[in-house]
Motif scaffolding. Structure first.
Motif, PDB file in Angstrom:
ATOM      1  N   LEU A   1       3.848   6.797  11.280  1.00 34.78           N
ATOM      2  CA  LEU A   1       4.244   6.077  12.486  1.00 34.78           C
ATOM      3  C   LEU A   1       3.170   5.076  12.913  1.00 34.78           C
ATOM      4  CD1 LEU A   1       5.832   8.986  14.558  1.00 34.78           C
ATOM      5  CD2 LEU A   1       7.021   7.180  13.293  1.00 34.78           C
ATOM      6  N   GLU A   2       1.918   5.478  12.793  1.00 29.12           N
ATOM      7  CA  GLU A   2       0.831   4.555  13.145  1.00 29.12           C
ATOM      8  C   GLU A   2       0.828   3.319  12.257  1.00 29.12           C
ATOM      9  OE1 GLU A   2      -3.134   5.842  13.792  1.00 29.12           O
ATOM     10  OE2 GLU A   2      -2.534   7.823  14.555  1.00 29.12           O
ATOM     11  N   LEU A   3       1.222   3.489  11.005  1.00 31.70           N
ATOM     12  CA  LEU A   3       1.134   2.406  10.028  1.00 31.70           C
ATOM     13  C   LEU A   3       2.469   1.718   9.779  1.00 31.70           C
ATOM     14  CD1 LEU A   3      -1.211   4.101   7.385  1.00 31.70           C
ATOM     15  CD2 LEU A   3      -1.835   2.484   9.188  1.00 31.70           C
ATOM     16  N   ALA A   4       3.483   2.053  10.568  1.00 32.09           N
ATOM     17  CA  ALA A   4       4.825   1.525  10.314  1.00 32.09           C
ATOM     18  C   ALA A   4       4.886   0.005  10.376  1.00 32.09           C
ATOM     19  CB  ALA A   4       5.825   2.132  11.294  1.00 32.09           C
ATOM     20  N   ALA A   5       4.028  -0.610  11.166  1.00 31.89           N
ATOM     21  CA  ALA A   5       4.032  -2.073  11.280  1.00 31.89           C
ATOM     22  C   ALA A   5       3.223  -2.753  10.181  1.00 31.89           C
ATOM     23  CB  ALA A   5       3.503  -2.493  12.649  1.00 31.89           C
ATOM     24  N   THR A   6       2.594  -1.964   9.318  1.00 35.48           N
ATOM     25  CA  THR A   6       1.841  -2.521   8.188  1.00 35.48           C
ATOM     26  C   THR A   6       2.700  -2.404   6.929  1.00 35.48           C
ATOM     27  OG1 THR A   6       0.800  -0.472   7.379  1.00 35.48           O
ATOM     28  CG2 THR A   6      -0.217  -1.568   9.280  1.00 35.48           C
ATOM     29  N   ARG A   7       2.115  -2.753   5.810  1.00 36.59           N
ATOM     30  CA  ARG A   7       2.827  -2.629   4.531  1.00 36.59           C
ATOM     31  C   ARG A   7       2.447  -1.343   3.796  1.00 36.59           C
ATOM     32  NH1 ARG A   7       5.367  -7.413   3.055  1.00 36.59           N
ATOM     33  NH2 ARG A   7       4.805  -9.232   4.326  1.00 36.59           N
ATOM     34  N   VAL A   8       1.780  -0.442   4.510  1.00 33.38           N
ATOM     35  CA  VAL A   8       1.358   0.827   3.909  1.00 33.38           C
ATOM     36  C   VAL A   8       2.337   1.931   4.299  1.00 33.38           C
ATOM     37  CG1 VAL A   8      -0.476   2.555   3.741  1.00 33.38           C
ATOM     38  CG2 VAL A   8      -1.062   0.127   3.992  1.00 33.38           C
ATOM     39  N   THR A   9       2.909   2.613   3.315  1.00 38.72           N
ATOM     40  CA  THR A   9       3.756   3.768   3.584  1.00 38.72           C
ATOM     41  C   THR A   9       2.969   5.043   3.322  1.00 38.72           C
ATOM     42  OG1 THR A   9       4.668   3.919   1.330  1.00 38.72           O
ATOM     43  CG2 THR A   9       5.820   2.488   2.913  1.00 38.72           C
ATOM     44  N   VAL A  10       3.360   6.114   4.012  1.00 34.42           N
ATOM     45  CA  VAL A  10       2.668   7.397   3.893  1.00 34.42           C
ATOM     46  C   VAL A  10       3.714   8.499   3.722  1.00 34.42           C
ATOM     47  CG1 VAL A  10       0.954   8.933   4.910  1.00 34.42           C
ATOM     48  CG2 VAL A  10       0.973   6.516   5.542  1.00 34.42           C
TER      49      VAL A  10
ATOM     50  N   ILE B   1       1.426  17.966   6.210  1.00 33.61           N
ATOM     51  CA  ILE B   1       2.726  17.370   6.537  1.00 33.61           C
ATOM     52  C   ILE B   1       2.680  16.727   7.919  1.00 33.61           C
ATOM     53  CG2 ILE B   1       5.183  17.794   6.866  1.00 33.61           C
ATOM     54  CD1 ILE B   1       4.194  18.093   3.973  1.00 33.61           C
ATOM     55  N   GLY B   2       2.057  17.390   8.876  1.00 36.52           N
ATOM     56  CA  GLY B   2       1.925  16.805  10.207  1.00 36.52           C
ATOM     57  C   GLY B   2       1.138  15.526  10.191  1.00 36.52           C
ATOM     58  N   LEU B   3       0.070  15.498   9.422  1.00 33.04           N
ATOM     59  CA  LEU B   3      -0.740  14.290   9.290  1.00 33.04           C
ATOM     60  C   LEU B   3       0.086  13.141   8.718  1.00 33.04           C
ATOM     61  CD1 LEU B   3      -3.528  12.816   9.221  1.00 33.04           C
ATOM     62  CD2 LEU B   3      -3.817  13.776   6.919  1.00 33.04           C
ATOM     63  N   VAL B   4       0.830  13.418   7.669  1.00 33.00           N
ATOM     64  CA  VAL B   4       1.648  12.395   7.017  1.00 33.00           C
ATOM     65  C   VAL B   4       2.656  11.803   7.998  1.00 33.00           C
ATOM     66  CG1 VAL B   4       3.531  12.124   5.330  1.00 33.00           C
ATOM     67  CG2 VAL B   4       1.371  13.184   4.639  1.00 33.00           C
ATOM     68  N   ARG B   5       3.329  12.659   8.745  1.00 30.72           N
ATOM     69  CA  ARG B   5       4.353  12.180   9.665  1.00 30.72           C
ATOM     70  C   ARG B   5       3.758  11.322  10.783  1.00 30.72           C
ATOM     71  NH1 ARG B   5       7.518  18.006   9.609  1.00 30.72           N
ATOM     72  NH2 ARG B   5       8.885  17.535   7.835  1.00 30.72           N
ATOM     73  N   SER B   6       2.610  11.741  11.296  1.00 28.53           N
ATOM     74  CA  SER B   6       1.976  10.984  12.374  1.00 28.53           C
ATOM     75  C   SER B   6       1.401   9.659  11.876  1.00 28.53           C
ATOM     76  CB  SER B   6       0.868  11.819  13.022  1.00 28.53           C
ATOM     77  OG  SER B   6       1.404  12.944  13.677  1.00 28.53           O
ATOM     78  N   LEU B   7       0.721   9.714  10.732  1.00 26.32           N
ATOM     79  CA  LEU B   7       0.091   8.501  10.202  1.00 26.32           C
ATOM     80  C   LEU B   7       1.136   7.471   9.793  1.00 26.32           C
ATOM     81  CD1 LEU B   7      -2.566   7.132   9.545  1.00 26.32           C
ATOM     82  CD2 LEU B   7      -2.551   8.287   7.318  1.00 26.32           C
TER      83      LEU B   7
ATOM     84  N   ALA C   1      10.957   1.250   2.464  1.00 26.94           N
ATOM     85  CA  ALA C   1      11.540   1.750   3.711  1.00 26.94           C
ATOM     86  C   ALA C   1      11.401   3.266   3.835  1.00 26.94           C
ATOM     87  CB  ALA C   1      13.019   1.361   3.803  1.00 26.94           C
ATOM     88  N   VAL C   2      10.773   3.891   2.863  1.00 27.26           N
ATOM     89  CA  VAL C   2      10.614   5.351   2.871  1.00 27.26           C
ATOM     90  C   VAL C   2       9.200   5.683   3.310  1.00 27.26           C
ATOM     91  CG1 VAL C   2      10.724   7.464   1.506  1.00 27.26           C
ATOM     92  CG2 VAL C   2      12.287   5.576   0.997  1.00 27.26           C
ATOM     93  N   THR C   3       9.050   6.233   4.490  1.00 20.76           N
ATOM     94  CA  THR C   3       7.722   6.613   4.990  1.00 20.76           C
ATOM     95  C   THR C   3       7.859   7.778   5.964  1.00 20.76           C
ATOM     96  OG1 THR C   3       5.626   5.705   5.845  1.00 20.76           O
ATOM     97  CG2 THR C   3       7.635   4.998   6.960  1.00 20.76           C
ATOM     98  N   GLY C   4       6.815   8.590   6.037  1.00 22.27           N
ATOM     99  CA  GLY C   4       6.834   9.755   6.901  1.00 22.27           C
ATOM    100  C   GLY C   4       7.653  10.913   6.369  1.00 22.27           C
TER     101      GLY C   4
ATOM    102  N   GLY D   1       0.824  -1.204   0.000  1.00 19.20           N
ATOM    103  CA  GLY D   1       0.000   0.000   0.000  1.00 19.20           C
ATOM    104  C   GLY D   1       0.857   1.253   0.000  1.00 19.20           C
ATOM    105  N   ARG D   2       0.419   2.236  -0.740  1.00 18.57           N
ATOM    106  CA  ARG D   2       1.134   3.499  -0.811  1.00 18.57           C
ATOM    107  C   ARG D   2       0.130   4.656  -0.716  1.00 18.57           C
ATOM    108  NH1 ARG D   2       4.590   0.381  -0.155  1.00 18.57           N
ATOM    109  NH2 ARG D   2       6.503   0.027  -1.374  1.00 18.57           N
TER     110      ARG D   2
END
Length: 253
Positions: free
Chosen positions: A167-176, A159-165, A240-243, A131-132
């Motif tokens: 972290l919430e989704l870091a254990a999934t396969r979805v990057t934000v 930008i704040g939303l992206v950074r926070s979300l 590996a690129v998220t947030g 997921g992307r």
């Protein structure tokens, strides 16, 4: 660089014109099935006719119910793997003349539009193997510009939303992630150019130069450059690129 997985479904808001259409086209040509979402059916149909997308849905991103319905319809055709929250609007005014209604419009479209879109698509995305989510923000989300305080505030919120979300989704396969274009050669910027000409009496070339001077490369960014960055973030090799908030602005930020 790894490309897209086999035939993902990508949904692009504001995908009928400008940066959104360029992103939709890049994803389609990379092998994705693309649904474009926007307010103008004719513009969306033109994108499909030009080969930039396969399907379209009509919704104003500020209208949560309409967004939920359109995304549910798109997901029923094929589960959504890639979500590009691109739809946005810009209005300029001195802070003293920026009333509550202006701030509310900018937040509703540029920030809550992203929230509505992600909230509608995310529940089903979290259980999928890939997921992307990419929000198209702006350099205005990374720095300030005079006379666009409401727009800048909304983009900072993205930008704040992206950074926070992320972290919430870091254990999934979805990057934000977010991409943050500088002044880009689109009809949205064309409106800013017209506004500069009207208020200052400058020629079109002078007005373009006024915007291009923010970019150390001395030019406007092209929509294709923004789309290429989004396409990379959507690839399997960017897992590996998220947030991140990636500026596409010639070194401005």
């Amino acid at each position: 660089m790894s490309g897209l997985p086999h035939s993902p479904h990508a949904l692009v808001t504001g995908g009928g014109r400008g940066i959104g259409r360029e992103i939709a086209s890049a994803l389609a040509h990379a092998g994705a099935t693309v649904t474009v979402l926007g307010r103008n059916r004719a513009t969306l149909d033109e994108a499909i006719a030009a080969g930039a997308a396969h399907f379209a849905g009509v919704a104003d991103v500020a209208d949560q119910a309409a967004v939920c319905a359109a995304i549910a319809e798109a997901a029923a055709r094929q589960p959504i793997d890639i979500l590009i929250a691109n739809a946005g609007s810009a209005e300029s005014a001195p802070f003293g003349k920026s009333d509550a209604a202006l701030f509310q419009r900018m937040m509703d479209i540029n920030f809550m539009g992203v929230v509505h879109t992600i909230q509608a698509a995310l529940p089903s995305m979290k259980g999928r193997p890939y997921g992307r989510i990419v929000a198209v923000a702006s350099t205005a989300g990374l720095k300030g510009y005079a006379y666009v305080s409401a727009y800048s505030a909304a983009k900072h919120a993205v930008i704040g939303l992206v950074r926070s979300l992320a972290l919430e989704l870091a254990a999934t396969r979805v990057t934000v992630n977010a991409v943050c274009p500088g002044f880009t050669d689109t009809d949205l910027v064309a409106g800013s150019i017209d506004n500069i000409m009207k208020k200052t009496g400058r020629s079109r070339e002078q007005a373009i130069s006024e915007l291009a001077k923010h970019n150390p490369q001395g030019r406007l960014v092209t929509p294709a450059e923004v789309a290429d960055t989004v396409l990379w973030l959507c690839g399997e090799g960017s897992s590996a690129v998220t947030g991140q908030a990636i500026a596409v602005a010639g070194g401005e930020v």
